[in-house]
Design an enzyme around this catalytic site. Sequence first.
Site, PDB file in Angstrom:
ATOM      1  CE  LYS A 289      28.629  51.351  37.669  1.00  0.00           C
ATOM      2  NZ  LYS A 289      29.378  50.025  38.138  1.00  0.00           N
TER       3      LYS A 289
ATOM      4  CG  ASP B 217      31.569  46.070  42.134  1.00  0.00           C
ATOM      5  OD1 ASP B 217      31.121  47.068  41.685  1.00  0.00           O
ATOM      6  OD2 ASP B 217      31.571  44.921  41.828  1.00  0.00           O
TER       7      ASP B 217
ATOM      8  CG  ASP C 156      33.058  43.484  34.241  1.00  0.00           C
ATOM      9  OD1 ASP C 156      32.106  42.482  34.462  1.00  0.00           O
ATOM     10  OD2 ASP C 156      32.858  44.553  34.966  1.00  0.00           O
TER      11      ASP C 156
ATOM     12  CD  GLU D 243      32.974  48.983  37.637  1.00  0.00           C
ATOM     13  OE1 GLU D 243      32.077  49.492  38.108  1.00  0.00           O
ATOM     14  OE2 GLU D 243      32.773  48.334  36.456  1.00  0.00           O
TER      15      GLU D 243
END
Lengths: 176, 619
Positions: free
Chosen positions: B86, B25, B207, B185
Amino acid sequence: MSLHQTYFEMFGLQPAFHIDRAALAERYRKLQREFHPDKYAARSDREQLLAMQYAAQINEAHTTLRDPVLRAAYLLKLAGVEVSPEQTTSDAEFLMQQMMLRERLEEVRDESDPAAAIDELGEEVRGLFATEQRNFADVFAAGNLDAGKDSLLKLQFLSKLQRQVEELEEDLLGDY
Amino acid sequence: MALLQISEPGQSPEPHQRKRAVGIDLGTTNSLVATVRSGSAEAIADSDGEVILPSAVHYGESDITVGAAARNRAGKDPYNTLLSIKRLMGRGIADVRSFGEQLPYKFAADSGGMPAIETAAGPVNPVQVSAEILKVLAQRGAEALGGDLDGAVITVPAYFDDAQRQATKDAARLAGLKVLRLLNEPTAAAVAYGLDQQEEGLIAVYDLGGGTFDISILRLSRGVFEVLSTGGDTALGGDDFDRAIASWIAEQAGLGTDLDVSTQRALLDRACAAKEALAAEESVALEYGDWRDQLDRAGMAALLDPLIDKTLRACKRALRDADLSADEIGEVVLVGGSTRTLRVRERVEDYFGRVPHADIDPDQVVAIGAALQADVLVGNKSREDLLLLDVIPLSLGIETMGGLTEKLIPRNTTIPVAKAQEFTTFKDGQTAMAIHVVQGERELVKDCRSLARFELRGIPPMVAGAAHIRVTFQVDADGLLSVTAMEKSSGVSADITVKPSYGLEDADIARMLQESYAHAEEDVAARALREAQVEAERVLESLLVALRENGAELLQENELDGLERAMEALRLAHNGGDADEIHRRIEALNTLSEPFAARRMDASIRRAMQGHSLDEFDQ
């Protein structure tokens, strides 16, 4: 199978307009279980590439057979009849009907009860689409390719109209 | 001389060796790696017992630090400490400027249109920074599993476009990882809970991380995971919870609003501690200087509710995009450390009307799902029970006259997928042509993301309109695009040069690999040889398995002889020390075995369709 098989052969189905949708769905999953690139993730690059091409072909075949308009066009193509995007039906009565339906679509928002108006229009368009599908199935089964081609052109019209109706249905829902 | 042992099916010539595979991850704030050991998936800790690796990289003049040690330098050395990288993956320099003050770095334009960040170690791009994080995780995995990794599944947000996915894959390549699959994800989270075992269902994955919120609505229908919609807020997370509580303390303690950095830090630490304590306690005592008070759950709820409301509004939008209402959702999965906060769970449960899945550590759930998938893909586990069919998240199209897009592959098409499009020349003798590929749902090219420009060369000169160039756009199972082209009448395949709009070309990656070796003082040649040997082993093993399965059935004797000779030649090259020679032998063996591979595919389809096709066709 090979990449040279027809989509119907790939799924073990008769090349006809009416297909067994449950069988199509079940065999699609079966084929994907066999050929999805995930099964080849640990294999050599060459095998992965081959698996991807097969899986892509299976997906394309599934998409084509699942959709009535694409399926009809594909059947005609197999029979040697190609329909170019510029072609249109010469059935004046049908074209007139289409124009009127489109006018109604444009006026839905001005109706006193737009939700009811779009429901009614949607119902009518769906009915016409279903009738035309039956017509295609009949003329194609009888081997009348000219009538099949004309029917496909009408199916294209109706499916586009149906999509526009659905878009407007969504828009109207979003307003509330 | 028997070069090849053909054993009975099920009896392998060598004892079955478990492959080393991990799930990673690669997060905005934190990253982690997990693997399947003795049947269950678990996150791998470092030597200090820490599972979470903060996604932070510090570039010193002579050394690179990754993780908590790097993050701790952010205060003193902000320009050389790269956080939240990211957000920059697959983005252009213009996008980066629009992030503004969120990212305090010194940017320069890179050759590939990617942003480069000036550091003490020289300019670095986001792919290189991510590769540093991946290297640490790969190393951790290799140590835990006792050897080099055979492959990894890396997760990406469902909404990542082609450029962002490609950048992630490039980073893995730079880190020396073989990517088995890029996995969405939310799909990974659903897999971790075994939801893929169900026949059908609608799943919401909520999330909430430290700094970002994502909501994804998935539809599962008999093994097909389809992302129906995604939404969220890239600047909302648990850090905002801490800030809300810290401001309340400041207000209650009469500290005013103009606080210095160390006071702010002290308040945030207290806020975070209080938030965590309230997960177990009804009430917590707080103090700052002379001020003392209690904060109870209801008090904290009042502080957090406005922030949680924002996440629920995003849920509502995502549901509307998916044409669903909250009560139609069958399963809710919680992901991200901030979903530990009780108030979040209560509100989510209340909104969707069902108890969310929260048994698996929400920080680890994505990595665990990725590890489960990696274990299947690498071949340790029968894949019968897990097949994830993914869809392309955004439509792919090409630019046509007047800056309009023509959609070639609509969003939510199951991948892999290939679409061919015909183009023709518009000038006499034209031998080249440019194709601009974009991704997005809008009609104007300028409103979509530019992915790449393809230049076709080597079209045979003909009069205008006579050449028919068939261009095939292929999206693989990772959602990545490739393009091939052929002139139909002559059968000449056109050369394609790809210019990714915000990405790396193969030559860039090769150069960066060289640089990173130089940095690590690793022997480039030794590394290249090792990689060639690994690929040779993969090719040999995979062919051995294939031959064992149906070599006798599908091959003529002379074909089998030829293959055996080519395999032996590759084995000899493998044991020699020449990487180029190994590659030549692999290529030769691949070419020779291609008809066999195709026949195997055909045989598999026949087998899969047995009982259907033949009898129905003979009617």
